[in-house]
Write an enzyme that holds these catalytic residues in place. Sequence first.
Site, PDB file in Angstrom:
ATOM      1  N   GLY A   1      -7.618 -10.000  36.056  1.00 29.17           N
ATOM      2  CA  GLY A   1      -8.368 -11.244  35.982  1.00 29.17           C
ATOM      3  C   GLY A   1      -8.807 -11.777  37.328  1.00 29.17           C
ATOM      4  O   GLY A   1      -9.358 -12.873  37.409  1.00 29.17           O
TER       5      GLY A   1
ATOM      6  N   LYS B   1     -15.744 -13.680  30.998  1.00 26.15           N
ATOM      7  CA  LYS B   1     -16.914 -13.018  30.415  1.00 26.15           C
ATOM      8  C   LYS B   1     -17.707 -14.028  29.598  1.00 26.15           C
ATOM      9  O   LYS B   1     -17.115 -14.893  28.962  1.00 26.15           O
ATOM     10  CB  LYS B   1     -16.460 -11.872  29.500  1.00 26.15           C
ATOM     11  CG  LYS B   1     -15.756 -10.761  30.265  1.00 26.15           C
ATOM     12  CD  LYS B   1     -15.123  -9.752  29.332  1.00 26.15           C
ATOM     13  CE  LYS B   1     -14.318  -8.744  30.153  1.00 26.15           C
ATOM     14  NZ  LYS B   1     -13.410  -7.950  29.322  1.00 26.15           N
TER      15      LYS B   1
ATOM     16  N   ARG C   1      -4.397  -4.655  24.273  1.00 31.70           N
ATOM     17  CA  ARG C   1      -4.527  -5.606  23.156  1.00 31.70           C
ATOM     18  C   ARG C   1      -5.912  -5.476  22.512  1.00 31.70           C
ATOM     19  O   ARG C   1      -6.799  -4.822  23.052  1.00 31.70           O
ATOM     20  CB  ARG C   1      -4.389  -7.029  23.713  1.00 31.70           C
ATOM     21  CG  ARG C   1      -5.483  -7.311  24.734  1.00 31.70           C
ATOM     22  CD  ARG C   1      -5.607  -8.759  25.148  1.00 31.70           C
ATOM     23  NE  ARG C   1      -6.839  -8.956  25.899  1.00 31.70           N
ATOM     24  CZ  ARG C   1      -7.007  -8.734  27.186  1.00 31.70           C
ATOM     25  NH1 ARG C   1      -6.002  -8.280  27.904  1.00 31.70           N
ATOM     26  NH2 ARG C   1      -8.173  -8.938  27.762  1.00 31.70           N
TER      27      ARG C   1
HETATM   28  C1  MV4 Z   1     -12.957  -4.529  42.099  1.00 33.12           C
HETATM   29  C2  MV4 Z   1     -14.219  -4.973  42.549  1.00 33.12           C
HETATM   30  C3  MV4 Z   1     -14.825  -4.265  43.547  1.00 33.12           C
HETATM   31  N1  MV4 Z   1     -14.213  -3.207  44.117  1.00 33.12           N
HETATM   32  N2  MV4 Z   1     -12.383  -3.452  42.679  1.00 33.12           N
HETATM   33  C4  MV4 Z   1     -12.046  -8.231  39.273  1.00 33.12           C
HETATM   34  C5  MV4 Z   1     -11.002  -8.424  38.257  1.00 33.12           C
HETATM   35  C6  MV4 Z   1     -10.177  -7.223  38.297  1.00 33.12           C
HETATM   36  N3  MV4 Z   1      -9.776  -6.884  36.985  1.00 33.12           N
HETATM   37  C7  MV4 Z   1     -10.965  -6.195  38.987  1.00 33.12           C
HETATM   38  N4  MV4 Z   1     -12.028  -6.873  39.647  1.00 33.12           N
HETATM   39  C8  MV4 Z   1     -12.799  -6.265  40.568  1.00 33.12           C
HETATM   40  N5  MV4 Z   1     -12.273  -5.154  41.134  1.00 33.12           N
HETATM   41  C9  MV4 Z   1     -13.010  -2.823  43.665  1.00 33.12           C
HETATM   42  N6  MV4 Z   1     -12.421  -1.789  44.241  1.00 33.12           N
HETATM   43  C10 MV4 Z   1     -14.776  -6.084  41.936  1.00 33.12           C
HETATM   44  C11 MV4 Z   1     -14.078  -6.737  40.950  1.00 33.12           C
HETATM   45  C12 MV4 Z   1     -14.739  -7.867  40.353  1.00 33.12           C
HETATM   46  C13 MV4 Z   1     -15.160  -7.840  39.030  1.00 33.12           C
HETATM   47  C14 MV4 Z   1     -14.881  -6.778  38.193  1.00 33.12           C
HETATM   48  C15 MV4 Z   1     -15.301  -6.767  36.898  1.00 33.12           C
HETATM   49  C16 MV4 Z   1     -16.002  -7.841  36.397  1.00 33.12           C
HETATM   50  C17 MV4 Z   1     -16.280  -8.911  37.197  1.00 33.12           C
HETATM   51  C18 MV4 Z   1     -15.865  -8.939  38.507  1.00 33.12           C
HETATM   52  C19 MV4 Z   1     -16.169 -10.024  39.314  1.00 33.12           C
HETATM   53  C20 MV4 Z   1     -15.758 -10.036  40.609  1.00 33.12           C
HETATM   54  C21 MV4 Z   1     -15.033  -8.956  41.131  1.00 33.12           C
END
Ligand code: MV4
Length: 450
Positions: A164, A237, A291
Amino acid sequence: MFEKVLIANRGEIALRIHRACREMGIKTVAIHSTVDADAMHVRLADESVCIGPPAAQHSYLNIPAIISAAEITGADAIHPGYGFLSENARFASIVEEHGIAFIGPKPEHIRAMGDKVVAKATMKKLGVPVTPGSDGPVSDSFTARREAERIGYPVLIKAAAGGGGRGMRVARAVSELDSALAQARAEAGGAFGDDTVYLEKYLDRPRHIEIQILADSHGAVVHLGERDCSLQRRHQKILEESPSPGLNAGDRAKICGRVVEAIRQFGYRGVGTVEMLYQDGQFYFIEMNTRLQVEHPVTEAVTGIDLVREQLRVAAGETLGYRQEDIAFQGHAIECRVNAENPETFAPAPGRIAEFHAPGGLGVRMDSGLYSGYRVPPNYDSLIAKLIVHGRTRNECLMRLKRALEETVIGGVLTTIPLHQAVIADPGFIDGAYDIRWLESFVARRRDGG
Ligand code: MV4
């Protein structure tokens, strides 16, 4: 099959689970806090038990009260829905210790995926591509420097107990590393009581694509395609779609095949979602959700498979009863999450529903516990309805969604419907070339009147 299922949740998802049970001839027990006594899922369930005061900590997260409610009503299974106790391995094992079936994976699988370092190592070992990173916790400045150097800047520092997005910090150069590390650890420690962090290569403009899987307890695993969940704001989301407009058939087949094989070897049971980032034609595993998810109806629309029914069947030990080749993907589906919020500031806007009219017609589904006169309590998540629209093509789906949003009447509270109307009218969304940063800039543009 189970005779009576206790639904350990509230709102639209409690109703969703109740509906699947009813269609299968299973009796339902609703649990509710004092403020939810008049909720739709309580009205429709065969029985209901008040389990505590409004604060979730004392009601929907109150394990002894929920177990007592199951024992008093003679429920033989508990469905946790999403959020609340749905990914709490301790809850799952307590449920089973009481001779009640937990409708979800085994506790050890929940626990493994709850620790993001373990989850990533597990998936990597099973052949799922992961983001280049430290492959383990990083606790000191020296290790952080060495790992960041090896991975290459920019790097992202993530909380092992996270998910999250909390406890995440970017470091674009070595000069930013120590302070990013300290901030990430402090935030993780505060939020999760565990300040373990790890490093990853920072992906600049990925899409968020997740693969839905379904597994029985006899080793059969299928995938139900992907959902594109890139439209998020502050890790919430707002709209999801399937298929992803940014994914080609070759990359889809490859990643789905890899994920199914990994999940089979993992020995997983139940529904699950493998979350990936997708950038420049490459997939990178980030997390697995163990889930049912909010956006599961998007998958139901394109596959025609009732995911809650399947959850109940596999939890009862039944076999999937179909192979991958039997699953047909038809058309396009989009879900809009309708929140009781100010559509410009996103401030929660609970209150009394003065008027409610759900849209209908071909390819339109609205999952909601709303009714005219219902009071949206201020104590929980602001999701009040999900509008899921299906069409033969993405364009047909978009036209139908526009029509369905116009038809929806939710009076008395502010909702995010105007935001959805603006998003689906924007060329940047219509062309499908958006990524995880698109929505934030869209919201900023709207605010600045651009
Ligand atoms: C990342 C990323 C960029 N690079 N990992 C955000 C929540 C977490 N579950 C994983 N996330 C991210 N991981 C790397 N290596 C960017 C995000 C991220 C993101 C991911 C999915 C959906 C929305 C997002 C919003 C901001 C950052």
